[in-house]
Design an enzyme around this catalytic site. Structure first.
Site, PDB file in Angstrom:
ATOM      1  N   CYS A  36     -16.111  48.408  29.442  1.00  0.00           N
ATOM      2  CA  CYS A  36     -15.386  47.539  30.365  1.00  0.00           C
ATOM      3  C   CYS A  36     -13.900  47.872  30.269  1.00  0.00           C
ATOM      4  O   CYS A  36     -13.483  48.594  29.361  1.00  0.00           O
ATOM      5  CB  CYS A  36     -15.648  46.061  30.065  1.00  0.00           C
TER       6      CYS A  36
ATOM      7  N   HIS B 115     -10.595  37.257  28.576  1.00  0.00           N
ATOM      8  CA  HIS B 115      -9.982  38.054  27.520  1.00  0.00           C
ATOM      9  C   HIS B 115      -9.036  39.072  28.114  1.00  0.00           C
ATOM     10  O   HIS B 115      -9.111  39.415  29.284  1.00  0.00           O
ATOM     11  CB  HIS B 115     -11.046  38.760  26.678  1.00  0.00           C
TER      12      HIS B 115
END
Length: 687
Positions: free
Chosen positions: A200, A66
């Site tokens: 993250c 991603h």
């Protein structure tokens, strides 16, 4: 709202190969083919760069590559069920379910909430089983839309993903705090209480999956857990009453925790966010053990980042020091860039003698009282004086932000002070490095002291800066400043005395470093060395300026050379995506952005890296031996006025670029490629 996934974005039981980079390239190309991204190559670069930070494979045979990308025009999911499965770094084997999440750089909150809901659903075994058993692309789309539907029905886009572990119930995931949220605490007095933060770099997938995995593990262990997800879809901070009642805190993060001082005094277990997905039960157990261990590492009262072998096994002391040094350099560069360019502009307008009179001219003259030489001399003096003032912050800023990286905000004041003392002692940037490290280490250590509650408020603003300044600056004044100053003088004399073979050798080394990993650690070491010494340059000491020109010119070679090869000399040897990247690489190279060559190196490192290293080394040798100087730390050809002998500068870059282009073409024509080595090599190059 447009659909995140459609049947033509689903690939069922297809052979995508076993090369991770190739799979990501195929999926990003599909996004562009369907009109959801403007540049497949740019999207691949962003997704591959994210992959280098942390493996996106998670337990259960799932991978979730991603990224956010400027090239994405609308949030998109691509789902692939490959055969054979592809290794994405999960500890339990290759992935047979792959979701590519492509989000625009400025994706709106609602879309990010849906993406987060999907990520959370992937920790549910029944959802994953349904994906594996689906027989059509339409069935896959229906399953995904059902998984994210609860998020669409939530009362607010902010609450759904950000309400910590409680929000996981919206996605059907088990939760240790299903009866309470961070903002409405409901404390269960019969169970141990923990808090956690997950985060993250992109904040789309791993942040929320780690939160739900930890929540499920806490439920299994009979622990009450409250999680704060610091993701891209927003974050609701944990209620202070929850934090105050917690027995320990878990940080499953790849980035700094926001407002870490809230957790001061709590035992801490810290690891990368992926460990929160891969080993949540172990992290819960470690947190419970830390809660009952009086010697456990705790969040210091300063809120500084805590590191220990017990809590963070993934960053060595050497890596921490390297990260701190690079942090200092990154904060220092704007002072050098602005100051160096202004000083160069001052020389251009007022002549080289302006350095001797700039201060007097600025103080004693004005636009209505011009000095001898007229308006140009006055403006040149003003530019030089401002630039010189900016450059004066170089060493203090370097030291201050090294200390900041080690000890958070309480390290800034002692770090800046140590840097100023290093300048006073004549110790230069080496003294700044040493002073910043000393200040940061001492400030961090003092921040770990256990202090009475009434004293904690004074620690970060009074006690830590005072004691750290005394120790770090005192050591520089009493013991270290003199020897470091002597070393700095010797190094300057050595650089000024370089000629002939020795100058060529240094140029070869610096050039090779710039061309080797294209913005990676080796490249940054050479660049930091040049930038840190730039302020010591003068008309009588041009060695640092020569090194700056050498490093900048060599760093421009790789993208220009690969652009030459892929768009002019032999287009057939390169893919359409590489040819498009080559067009952009012309401007990137001319601007001294070495990263313009990364797409080529990631796709074919074993043939690209040798070519860029050799070409850059040749340019470095020519520039250093030729004595070309640059007073600007960045800008490439666009700071021509700050470069003396600009013609030789350009000629040297062209020679290196031609060598790079010819070598890479020769290797692509005649060297045998072994595809099985691509993923590992590409990761090594970009690490």
């Amino acid at each position: 709202m447009s659909h995140l996934i459609t049947p033509d974005l689903v690939l069922l039981d297809v052979d995508l190969g076993t090369d991770r980079a190739g799979v990501i390239r195929a999926l990003t190309s599909l996004v562009a083919e369907k009109g959801r991204a403007t540049d497949a190559g740019a999207l691949f670069d962003d997704a591959w760069a994210r992959e280098q930070k942390t493996d996106t494979g998670v337990p259960g045979g799932i991978a979730i590559p991603h990224c956010r990308s400027e090239s994405v025009t609308e949030p998109t999911l691509v789902m692939a069920r490959p055969n054979p499965a592809v290794d994405f770094g999960s500890p339990d084997g290759p992935a047979d379910l792959i979701f590519l999440i492509a989000a625009p750089a400025g994706a709106d909150q609602a879309h990010l909430t849906l993406l987060a809901a999907l990520a959370r659903s992937l920790v549910r075994p029944e959802f994953v089983t349904s994906l594996r058993e689906a027989t059509s692309r339409e069935q896959i789309v229906e399953l995904v839309e059902q998984a994210i539907a609860p998020a669409e029905e939530a009362p607010s886009a902010e609450a759904a993903p950000a309400a910590g572990a409680a929000a996981s119930a919206n996605a059907g995931a088990p939760s240790a705090t299903a009866a309470s949220s961070p903002t409405s605490p409901g404390i269960d007095g019969d169970r141990p209480r923990l808090v956690a933060v997950t985060a993250c770099p992109t904040g789309i997938a791993h942040t929320y999956m780690a939160a739900d995995a930890l929540s499920a593990a806490a439920e299994r262990a009979g622990v009450e857990l409250h999680v704060e997800t610091q993701g891209s879809a927003g974050a609701t901070p944990l209620d202070p009453s929850i934090i105050s009642s917690a027995e320990a805190v878990i940080f499953a993060v790849d980035v700094d925790v926001r407002d870490k001082g809230r957790f001061a005094g709590l035992p801490v277990v810290q690891a990368p966010v992926k460990r929160g997905i891969d080993a949540p039960d172990a992290m819960i157990a470690e947190a419970l053990a830390a809660a009952s261990d009086p010697n456990a590492t705790r969040i210091p009262s300063s809120g500084a980042e805590t590191t220990s072998t017990a809590t963070d096994q993934h960053e060595s002391t050497g890596a921490r020091i390297k990260r701190s040094l690079l942090t200092g350099v990154s904060y220092m560069i704007p002072f050098v860039a602005g100051g160096g360019l202004l000083m160069a502009l001052g020389f251009l307008l007022g002549g080289y003698e302006i350095s001797n009179v700039a201060g007097d001219v600025v103080v004693n003259n004005s636009l209505w009282n011009l000095p001898d030489g007229g308006l140009a001399a006055y403006l040149g003096a003003a530019a030089f004086a401002i630039g010189n003032a900016s450059m004066a912050f170089l060493v203090p800023a370097l030291a201050g932000y090294i200390a900041y990286a080690l000890a958070d905000r309480p390290g800034i004041a002692p770090g800046f002070t140590a840097g100023a003392v290093a300048v006073l002692m004549g110790a230069g940037f080496i003294g700044g490095l040493v002073g910043g490290l000393l200040a940061g280490v001492v400030a961090h250590w003092i921040g770990t002291w256990r202090t009475p509650t009434w004293l904690r408020g004074l620690m970060p603003v009074v006690i830590i800066p005072l004691l750290s300044s005394i120790v770090a600056s005192g050591l520089l004044v009493l013991l270290l400043g003199g020897p470091i100053a002597a070393l700095t003088t010797s190094l300057s004399d050595f650089l000024n005395g370089l000629s002939g073979a020795s100058a060529i050798a240094l140029g070869l080394i610096l050039g090779a470093m710039m061309g080797f990993d294209l913005g990676g650690p080796v490249n940054k070491v050479a660049y930091s060395f040049a930038v840190a010494g730039l302020s010591a340059g003068s008309l009588d000491n041009q060695g640092p300026w020569i090194i700056m020109a050498t490093v900048m010119g060599a760093g421009m070679v790789a993208p220009i050379g690969l652009a030459l090869a892929s768009t002019v000399l032999d287009r057939r040897l390169f893919t359409p995506v590489e040819r498009e990247n080559g067009k952009a690489a012309w401007l990137l190279g001319a601007s001294f952005i070495s990263e313009g060559a990364i797409p080529f190196a990631a796709a074919d490192p074993l043939r690209v890296i040798p070519a860029t290293t050799i070409g850059s080394a040749v340019t470095g040798a020519i520039l250093l031996a030729g004595g070309v100087t640059s007073q600007a730390p960045h800008g490439g050809i666009f700071v021509f006025f700050a470069i003396n002998n600009f013609l030789l500068f350009i000629v040297a870059i062209l020679i290196g670029a031609i060598i790079t282009a010819l070598i890479v073409i020769a290797l692509k024509r005649w060297a045998v490629r072994r595809p099985s080595t691509l993923p590992t090599a590409a990761q090594t190059v970009s690490a």
